[in-house]
Design a protein around this motif. Sequence first.
Motif, PDB file in Angstrom:
ATOM      1  N   ASP A   1     105.605  20.412  92.983  1.00  0.00           N
ATOM      2  CA  ASP A   1     106.519  21.364  92.349  1.00  0.00           C
ATOM      3  C   ASP A   1     107.797  20.644  91.930  1.00  0.00           C
ATOM      4  O   ASP A   1     108.394  19.899  92.708  1.00  0.00           O
ATOM      5  CB  ASP A   1     106.860  22.495  93.315  1.00  0.00           C
ATOM      6  CG  ASP A   1     105.665  23.409  93.566  1.00  0.00           C
ATOM      7  OD1 ASP A   1     104.848  23.555  92.639  1.00  0.00           O
ATOM      8  OD2 ASP A   1     105.554  23.958  94.672  1.00  0.00           O
ATOM      9  N   THR A   2     108.207  20.856  90.712  1.00  0.00           N
ATOM     10  CA  THR A   2     109.443  20.305  90.198  1.00  0.00           C
ATOM     11  C   THR A   2     110.298  21.435  89.625  1.00  0.00           C
ATOM     12  O   THR A   2     109.870  22.598  89.593  1.00  0.00           O
ATOM     13  CB  THR A   2     109.175  19.253  89.105  1.00  0.00           C
ATOM     14  OG1 THR A   2     108.537  19.895  87.985  1.00  0.00           O
ATOM     15  CG2 THR A   2     108.286  18.146  89.629  1.00  0.00           C
ATOM     16  N   ILE A   3     111.477  21.094  89.168  1.00  0.00           N
ATOM     17  CA  ILE A   3     112.354  22.105  88.571  1.00  0.00           C
ATOM     18  C   ILE A   3     111.715  22.699  87.318  1.00  0.00           C
ATOM     19  O   ILE A   3     111.848  23.890  87.032  1.00  0.00           O
ATOM     20  CB  ILE A   3     113.726  21.486  88.234  1.00  0.00           C
ATOM     21  CG1 ILE A   3     114.383  20.969  89.511  1.00  0.00           C
ATOM     22  CG2 ILE A   3     114.621  22.500  87.532  1.00  0.00           C
ATOM     23  CD1 ILE A   3     115.722  20.310  89.287  1.00  0.00           C
ATOM     24  N   ALA A   4     110.977  21.865  86.595  1.00  0.00           N
ATOM     25  CA  ALA A   4     110.323  22.326  85.367  1.00  0.00           C
ATOM     26  C   ALA A   4     108.966  22.965  85.630  1.00  0.00           C
ATOM     27  O   ALA A   4     108.278  23.365  84.696  1.00  0.00           O
ATOM     28  CB  ALA A   4     110.167  21.165  84.401  1.00  0.00           C
ATOM     29  N   GLY A   5     108.555  23.042  86.902  1.00  0.00           N
ATOM     30  CA  GLY A   5     107.257  23.616  87.226  1.00  0.00           C
ATOM     31  C   GLY A   5     106.327  22.568  87.817  1.00  0.00           C
ATOM     32  O   GLY A   5     106.732  21.420  88.073  1.00  0.00           O
ATOM     33  N   PRO A   6     105.055  22.896  88.051  1.00  0.00           N
ATOM     34  CA  PRO A   6     104.104  21.945  88.617  1.00  0.00           C
ATOM     35  C   PRO A   6     103.939  20.721  87.723  1.00  0.00           C
ATOM     36  O   PRO A   6     103.822  20.842  86.501  1.00  0.00           O
ATOM     37  CB  PRO A   6     102.806  22.749  88.710  1.00  0.00           C
ATOM     38  CG  PRO A   6     103.239  24.183  88.714  1.00  0.00           C
ATOM     39  CD  PRO A   6     104.467  24.232  87.867  1.00  0.00           C
TER      40      PRO A   6
ATOM     41  N   SER B   1      99.685  15.252  89.302  1.00  0.00           N
ATOM     42  CA  SER B   1     100.292  14.736  90.526  1.00  0.00           C
ATOM     43  C   SER B   1      99.566  15.265  91.758  1.00  0.00           C
ATOM     44  O   SER B   1      98.767  16.206  91.671  1.00  0.00           O
ATOM     45  CB  SER B   1     101.771  15.108  90.590  1.00  0.00           C
ATOM     46  OG  SER B   1     101.917  16.523  90.641  1.00  0.00           O
ATOM     47  N   ILE B   2      99.840  14.649  92.885  1.00  0.00           N
ATOM     48  CA  ILE B   2      99.244  15.057  94.164  1.00  0.00           C
ATOM     49  C   ILE B   2     100.351  15.588  95.054  1.00  0.00           C
ATOM     50  O   ILE B   2     101.322  14.886  95.334  1.00  0.00           O
ATOM     51  CB  ILE B   2      98.514  13.881  94.841  1.00  0.00           C
ATOM     52  CG1 ILE B   2      97.401  13.365  93.923  1.00  0.00           C
ATOM     53  CG2 ILE B   2      97.946  14.305  96.188  1.00  0.00           C
ATOM     54  CD1 ILE B   2      96.681  12.160  94.485  1.00  0.00           C
ATOM     55  N   GLY B   3     100.204  16.817  95.494  1.00  0.00           N
ATOM     56  CA  GLY B   3     101.223  17.447  96.312  1.00  0.00           C
ATOM     57  C   GLY B   3     101.036  17.198  97.787  1.00  0.00           C
ATOM     58  O   GLY B   3     100.550  16.146  98.219  1.00  0.00           O
ATOM     59  N   ARG B   4     101.406  18.172  98.572  1.00  0.00           N
ATOM     60  CA  ARG B   4     101.370  18.036 100.023  1.00  0.00           C
ATOM     61  C   ARG B   4      99.940  18.014 100.548  1.00  0.00           C
ATOM     62  O   ARG B   4      99.047  18.600  99.946  1.00  0.00           O
ATOM     63  CB  ARG B   4     102.133  19.195 100.662  1.00  0.00           C
ATOM     64  CG  ARG B   4     103.589  19.312 100.240  1.00  0.00           C
ATOM     65  CD  ARG B   4     104.160  20.625 100.721  1.00  0.00           C
ATOM     66  NE  ARG B   4     105.549  20.790 100.313  1.00  0.00           N
ATOM     67  CZ  ARG B   4     106.233  21.917 100.472  1.00  0.00           C
ATOM     68  NH1 ARG B   4     105.636  22.974 101.004  1.00  0.00           N
ATOM     69  NH2 ARG B   4     107.484  21.982 100.080  1.00  0.00           N
ATOM     70  N   PRO B   5      99.714  17.357 101.689  1.00  0.00           N
ATOM     71  CA  PRO B   5      98.383  17.388 102.308  1.00  0.00           C
ATOM     72  C   PRO B   5      98.036  18.803 102.754  1.00  0.00           C
ATOM     73  O   PRO B   5      98.897  19.535 103.259  1.00  0.00           O
ATOM     74  CB  PRO B   5      98.513  16.432 103.498  1.00  0.00           C
ATOM     75  CG  PRO B   5      99.980  16.330 103.760  1.00  0.00           C
ATOM     76  CD  PRO B   5     100.651  16.507 102.446  1.00  0.00           C
ATOM     77  N   ALA B   6      96.789  19.177 102.550  1.00  0.00           N
ATOM     78  CA  ALA B   6      96.352  20.540 102.852  1.00  0.00           C
ATOM     79  C   ALA B   6      95.113  20.507 103.738  1.00  0.00           C
ATOM     80  O   ALA B   6      94.305  19.571 103.674  1.00  0.00           O
ATOM     81  CB  ALA B   6      96.062  21.314 101.561  1.00  0.00           C
TER      82      ALA B   6
ATOM     83  N   GLU C   1      97.132  29.902  94.345  1.00  0.00           N
ATOM     84  CA  GLU C   1      97.204  28.501  94.741  1.00  0.00           C
ATOM     85  C   GLU C   1      96.027  28.095  95.602  1.00  0.00           C
ATOM     86  O   GLU C   1      95.736  26.913  95.738  1.00  0.00           O
ATOM     87  CB  GLU C   1      98.501  28.247  95.508  1.00  0.00           C
ATOM     88  CG  GLU C   1      99.749  28.405  94.665  1.00  0.00           C
ATOM     89  CD  GLU C   1     100.995  28.085  95.460  1.00  0.00           C
ATOM     90  OE1 GLU C   1     100.866  27.887  96.690  1.00  0.00           O
ATOM     91  OE2 GLU C   1     102.072  28.026  94.864  1.00  0.00           O
ATOM     92  N   LYS C   2      95.354  29.072  96.212  1.00  0.00           N
ATOM     93  CA  LYS C   2      94.249  28.744  97.100  1.00  0.00           C
ATOM     94  C   LYS C   2      93.027  28.356  96.290  1.00  0.00           C
ATOM     95  O   LYS C   2      92.594  29.077  95.407  1.00  0.00           O
ATOM     96  CB  LYS C   2      93.923  29.945  97.998  1.00  0.00           C
ATOM     97  CG  LYS C   2      92.905  29.621  99.079  1.00  0.00           C
ATOM     98  CD  LYS C   2      92.764  30.772 100.043  1.00  0.00           C
ATOM     99  CE  LYS C   2      91.800  30.436 101.155  1.00  0.00           C
ATOM    100  NZ  LYS C   2      91.639  31.537 102.131  1.00  0.00           N
TER     101      LYS C   2
END
Length: 339
Positions: free
Chosen positions: A232-237, A241-246, A280-281
């Motif tokens: 997640d960035t200020i401009a949106g996803p 990119s790879i985000g947090r581990p899930a 998101e799921k």
Amino acid sequence: MAISAVARETVFSLRRQIAKIEGTLPERLQAPAGAPLDADANADLTIVRRGLAAALPDAFLPIGVERLDAALGGGLPKAALSEIHGLETRDAGAVAGFALSLTSLILKQAQGLPVLWIGTTEIFREAGFPYARGLQASFGIEPGQLLFSEAPKLVDALWVAEEAARMTALAAVILEIRGNPQRLDLTATRRLHARAQAAGRPVFLLRQAAAPEPTAAPVRLILASAPATPRDTIAGPLAGSIGRPAFTITIGKSRTALPGQFTLEWNPDERAFDERRGEEKRERAKNPVAVVSLSGGRKDPAAASRAVVAFPAVVGSYATGGQPPPGQRAAHFGPRRAG
């Protein structure tokens, strides 16, 4: 159908034993006062409270996700044996990552105490060791706080775990086992659970490529990796990119006996879990490559693989049993350079 007093007392005795094994607290394991002894056998006159409802609030380690903590009856018990399963060998990273996340939550309350991670030689050869530099960045764990004990055999690892589980100088004990060995039976897990209760410290049993089986642990969680969402960035996803581990967590066994499946993300900045919901799921991506579990159908691990080269073998070369050309020798025959 009537039931005699002797039969009723036998049933209550068995329920007491089951409650002790499963880690449940019986609220009442005797017939209510004035109840006829010849009551209908189908009428359950025993009230059993699942979980540690009568325990102190500090008896649980809250995971931090309201729905999951509620399904577990308050969280994971601190003074108990808890199982964390990975059904396939490739889930070993998710199991270890979730265990490190729990360790991070524990160390917030038990600062300064180390954590002991116990495993056999084959388990560390298969799954590897946690990356020391990533411990501090992702979990806030100093490399010196995470101690490792590598045992040559399972019986040695169980002995170390039993001795460590009674020590109050450790914040937690982690025992990682591969497959479903016969030595890790109900008696062995009952001993670990009893030591954890006496010391008031959690013992996490990590099961790599294992099928669920009866144990004394009151909680069993089945772990698998979940696809990461974009950052997640200020401009949106941020695309690509790879985000947090899930993690995908399934409750296989709990004190409340409430089933459920949850997708959690680990926030390395806040050192806390967040639940992923709604759009998101995502479902776990299916791997088209066949995956063979090392624990399926055999007791011993697979033999070490031979040398693999990325080019065709030349007749008369070292790869086919001949001698290497003059001035050349196999790289693995030379000493390992330090720089």
